[in-house]
Structure formats: structure tokens, C-alpha cells
Design a protein around this motif. Structure first.
Motif, PDB file in Angstrom:
ATOM      1  N   GLY A 287       0.806  -1.221   0.000  1.00 54.62           N
ATOM      2  CA  GLY A 287       0.000   0.000   0.000  1.00 54.62           C
ATOM      3  C   GLY A 287       0.834   1.264   0.000  1.00 54.62           C
ATOM      4  N   ILE A 288       1.875   1.305   0.843  1.00 54.67           N
ATOM      5  CA  ILE A 288       2.709   2.507   0.902  1.00 54.67           C
ATOM      6  C   ILE A 288       3.478   2.683  -0.399  1.00 54.67           C
ATOM      7  N   GLY A 289       3.945   1.579  -0.973  1.00 57.05           N
ATOM      8  CA  GLY A 289       4.657   1.674  -2.237  1.00 57.05           C
ATOM      9  C   GLY A 289       3.811   2.292  -3.324  1.00 57.05           C
ATOM     10  N   ARG A 290       2.532   1.954  -3.352  1.00 55.12           N
ATOM     11  CA  ARG A 290       1.661   2.478  -4.397  1.00 55.12           C
ATOM     12  C   ARG A 290       1.241   3.922  -4.133  1.00 55.12           C
ATOM     13  N   THR A 291       1.073   4.294  -2.863  1.00 61.93           N
ATOM     14  CA  THR A 291       0.809   5.704  -2.558  1.00 61.93           C
ATOM     15  C   THR A 291       2.028   6.552  -2.893  1.00 61.93           C
ATOM     16  N   SER A 292       3.222   6.068  -2.564  1.00 65.15           N
ATOM     17  CA  SER A 292       4.441   6.800  -2.909  1.00 65.15           C
ATOM     18  C   SER A 292       4.589   6.919  -4.418  1.00 65.15           C
ATOM     19  N   PHE A 293       4.244   5.849  -5.137  1.00 66.91           N
ATOM     20  CA  PHE A 293       4.268   5.871  -6.604  1.00 66.91           C
ATOM     21  C   PHE A 293       3.336   6.958  -7.141  1.00 66.91           C
ATOM     22  N   ALA A 294       2.108   7.023  -6.594  1.00 67.70           N
ATOM     23  CA  ALA A 294       1.145   8.015  -7.052  1.00 67.70           C
ATOM     24  C   ALA A 294       1.617   9.437  -6.740  1.00 67.70           C
ATOM     25  N   MET A 295       2.201   9.637  -5.550  1.00 73.22           N
ATOM     26  CA  MET A 295       2.689  10.969  -5.196  1.00 73.22           C
ATOM     27  C   MET A 295       3.878  11.372  -6.072  1.00 73.22           C
ATOM     28  N   ALA A 296       4.769  10.423  -6.350  1.00 72.93           N
ATOM     29  CA  ALA A 296       5.910  10.726  -7.215  1.00 72.93           C
ATOM     30  C   ALA A 296       5.448  11.044  -8.633  1.00 72.93           C
ATOM     31  N   ARG A 297       4.409  10.395  -9.093  1.00 71.37           N
ATOM     32  CA  ARG A 297       3.881  10.646 -10.436  1.00 71.37           C
ATOM     33  C   ARG A 297       3.382  12.074 -10.567  1.00 71.37           C
TER      34      ARG A 297
END
Length: 419
Positions: A287-297
Motif C-alpha cells: 500500500g505505501i509503495g503504491r501511494t508513494s508511486f502516485a505521489m511521485a507521479r
């Protein structure tokens, strides 16, 4: 060349398993002692308050996920419904709170299985092993989480059975050793909320779920319903077997409660507690990996993290960066206060979710706005009644994130100015 996209591989069962793997984790084994110390015999009242706030949050998340089936959870919802700053507040609060949870879960696992003196090493190994599992692909994450959830539910059934079979438990549900004042009850609710927050993990997988408009809302509600039944059963069992004073003084209240009726059940419960910690850690990393991915995007974290692996279709850079931070925390910091810090971040995250859901109207609205008012107000109250060090550190960390974004935006504006 465009980065590969996340693939929609998860069905309803997978999403429910990932949610339960996050909710029925180390918290259900560890949270009863501090909650009982805060609320005394009113522990179940605190559980009811936490469940009410969590249900309001769950409906807000379900309503938002049906309209915005994308990675990032409330980070994405806040950006879409309220604006970039609201989204950033949600995403940053989620990342910092749940990163602390990752470290706490790893150290909880090690406390159950590691020999004395080797706890930190074992915790680090657990973080690295589960990060590697996530990097193999989300379907493998869901499969392993299903296995862990089944094992944990069986173990909790044994624990509840042993606790309710305690031969000398009469009257323990009615003792009041700590007075049960309102502040203590609310603090216990804030601590117990830590165990409820896992359904957010389902929403963060919005780009990897099949038919997300239907699957995500259903998975969130099913996960919450199962979890509340489990928590009530465990809470009643612990109080029945130990009473509030015994629960508050026990380092492992669920295992201790189980042995009061069935002495043979203790080792089983301890093994299951270790498995639950691993299940929660596995789902948290995803979950954190995907939230970080979305924020980095979106540029709210370094854009180098917004990369999907070309064959595994996972945000591998974001997950590797998370693993580095969690390993550093496990190796250097005493995380006994991590539950309070994590709860502070996650409660702020859900404030944004409720405000965003309150703004929705027309066909997007699935639940009464009153639930969003209850959710937002409840989150703020519970956040403010957490232990003051958790509030102070949490507020300071949120402020650091806000300053970071202000500086990044100003640098971007400067670069874009005509020369």
C-alpha cells in the motif's frame, strides 16, 4: 518511452484478503494492553467509538474509490475532489504514519520469534524478505496474504475459545480498576483505531483491481464487517479471561487470555501473532509503495520513484526506497510509541477522505453526508486525545512535509519564469 502501467489482476477475494491482512495483524494482538490501561473496563466502549469512526471512514473511502479507481487512495481522491494541497496532506500523512507501522510490525514479529538480542536483525530480515515478495508481483502478494489471513483467523478462534473457557472469569467484565474517564476512553479509541485502518490498503490498489467501481467499495465494506466481528470477539474474550487490570498489565494479553482456559493454546497463539505481523507488514509495503508511486507521479515525491517494473508491473523503486527507510528505523529507533504516531498520521489521512466524500454529489453519493461529518469530527477528536508525544512528533513531521512541498513549488515556479 513511457513507463509500463500497473495491471488489473486482483478480484474481490484478493482485495478482501489484502484488507484483512492489514487489519487483522499485529494490532489485534498488541493493542489491548495500552487500550485497557487507558479505558479500564470501558475498553469495549472505546472499541465501539473506534469502530464507529472507522465505519464512517470506510464508507467515505468506498464512495470515493467507486468514482476514482486509481492508485494512491485518499491522496488521489483529495487531489481530485479538493485540490493538490489536500491530496498532499493525505498522502504525506499516510506515508509517514504507515512507514512507522511497517517498522512496528517488523519489530513485533521479531519480539515473538527472535532469540534475545537478535530482535533488530530478525526484523530487518523480515522487511527485506517481504519487500522481495512484493517485488515479485501483486498477485503473489495477494496469494501469500490469503494464507496468512486464514492462519490468523484460526489462531484467533483458538484464542477466543480458550479465553471464554476460563474457569474463574466470572465478574471480570465489570471490574473498574482505572476509573474509565472520558479522556481515557477516547485515548483507547484512538489507539484501537490503529488496528482498524487496514481497509485503506484496498483503495491504494485502485489500478490493480478488476472492475474497481464495484470491487473496491464491496471489498472495503466486507473487510470492515469481518474485522469488527473479530475485534469484538477478541476484546470480549480478553476482558472475560483477564479483566481490565490483567489485560493492561500483560505483554501478550491475547495469548495469556487463551491459556487461562486452554493451557496448550499459548504457543499456537504466539506463532499466529508472528504470522499476523508478517501479513500486516506485507500488505503495508504494497500500500505505501503504491501511494508513494502516485505521489511521485504528481511530483509530490521525487519523480524517480514513479517507475513501474517492465515485467513485474510493480512500483519497484518506491518499494525499495520504503524498505531502506524502514530498515533504518528498525536499526536505530525505539518504536514503542509507533502506534500513537501511526494513528496520528492515519487519522489525518481520513479527515481528508471524509471532507472529499462530503463534497461529492449526484450519482457519486452512496452514503449520507452525516457519516462524513461523524468521520471527520471523530478523527480530529481521536487524534487530539492520543498521547501528547505522538501528537507533537506527528504534527512536526506533517509540517516538514508541507515545507518540502512549498520549497519544491517555489523552485518549480522559479525555473518556469521567463528569463
Amino acid at each position: 518511452m513511457a513507463s509500463p502501467a500497473l495491471e488489473r489482476r486482483l478480484g474481490l477475494g484478493d482485495a478482501v484478503a489484502l484488507g484483512l491482512g492489514s487489519m487483522i495483524g499485529a494490532g489485534v494482538f498488541a493493542v489491548w494492553a495500552p487500550a485497557a490501561h487507558a479505558a479500564g473496563s470501558a475498553l469495549l466502549v472505546g472499541l465501539g467509538i473506534a469502530a464507529t469512526v472507522a465505519f464512517a471512514n470506510a464508507t467515505a473511502s468506498a464512495q470515493l474509490a467507486a468514482v476514482h479507481p486509481t492508485s494512491g487512495g485518499t491522496y488521489a481522491y483529495g487531489r481530485a475532489e479538493l485540490g493538490p494541497w489536500w491530496g498532499f496532506l493525505a498522502g504525506w500523512s499516510f506515508v509517514i504514519g504507515k512507514t512507522a507501522s511497517c517498522a512496528a510490525m517488523a519489530m513485533t514479529f521479531a519480539a515473538y520469534v527472535a532469540p534475545p538480542g537478535a530482535e533488530r536483525v530478525v526484523a530487518i530480515i523480515a522487511v527485506l524478505a517481504l519487500t522481495a515478495t512484493n517485488l515479485l508481483g501483486v498477485t503473489r502478494t495477494a496469494l501469500l496474504t490469503r494464507v496468512v489471513v486464514v492462519v490468523v483467523l484460526i489462531g484467533l478462534a483458538v484464542a477466543v475459545g480458550g479465553a471464554l473457557a476460563a474457569p474463574d472469569a466470572e465478574g471480570r467484565l465489570t471490574g473498574i480498576p482505572y476509573g474509565g474517564d472520558l479522556y481515557g476512553v477516547l485515548q483507547s479509541a484512538g489507539l484501537l483505531f490503529f488496528a482498524f485502518a487496514g481497509y485503506a490498503r484496498i483503495a491504494t490498489l485502485g489500478e490493480e483491481v478488476r472492475d474497481p467501481q464495484r470491487t473496491i467499495p464491496r471489498a472495503i465494506i466486507v473487510t470492515f464487517a469481518v474485522a469488527i466481528v473479530v475485534y469484538v470477539a477478541v476484546g470480549v474474550g480478553v476482558l472475560h479471561a483477564l479483566g481490565p487490570d490483567g489485560a493492561a498489565s500483560s505483554a501478550d494479553p491475547v495469548a495469556t487470555a487463551a491459556t487461562t482456559g486452554w493451557p496448550w493454546a499459548g504457543p499456537i497463539v504466539r506463532v499466529v501473532a508472528a504470522a499476523a505481523s508478517l501479513g500486516a507488514l506485507l500488505a503495508l509495503i504494497a500500500g505505501i509503495g503504491r501511494t508513494s508511486f502516485a505521489m511521485a507521479r504528481e511530483g509530490d515525491l521525487p519523480r524517480a520513484l514513479a517507475v513501474v517494473h517492465p515485467t513485474r508491473h510493480v512500483p519497484h523503486r518506491a518499494e525499495l526506497a520504503l524498505a531502506v527507510v524502514v530498515v533504518a528505523l528498525v536499526a536505530t529507533i525505539d518504536l514503542r510509541g509507533a502506534i500513537g504516531f501511526s494513528s496520528f498520521g492515519v487519522l489525518l489521512y481520513y479527515v481528508v477522505a471524509n471532507v472529499a466524500a462530503w463534497r461529492q454529489h449526484g450519482e457519486a453519493r452512496r452514503y449520507p453526508r452525516a457519516l462524513q461529518v461523524i468521520g471527520a469530527a471523530g478523527c480530529l477528536v481521536l487524534a487530539c486525545t492520543l498521547p501528547w508525544p505522538s501528537v507533537a512528533i506527528g504534527a512536526a513531521t506533517v509540517a516538514i512535509g508541507i515545507v518540502y512541498r512549498i520549497v519544491r513549488l517555489r523552485i518549480g515556479d522559479h525555473r518556469n519564469c521567463p528569463r
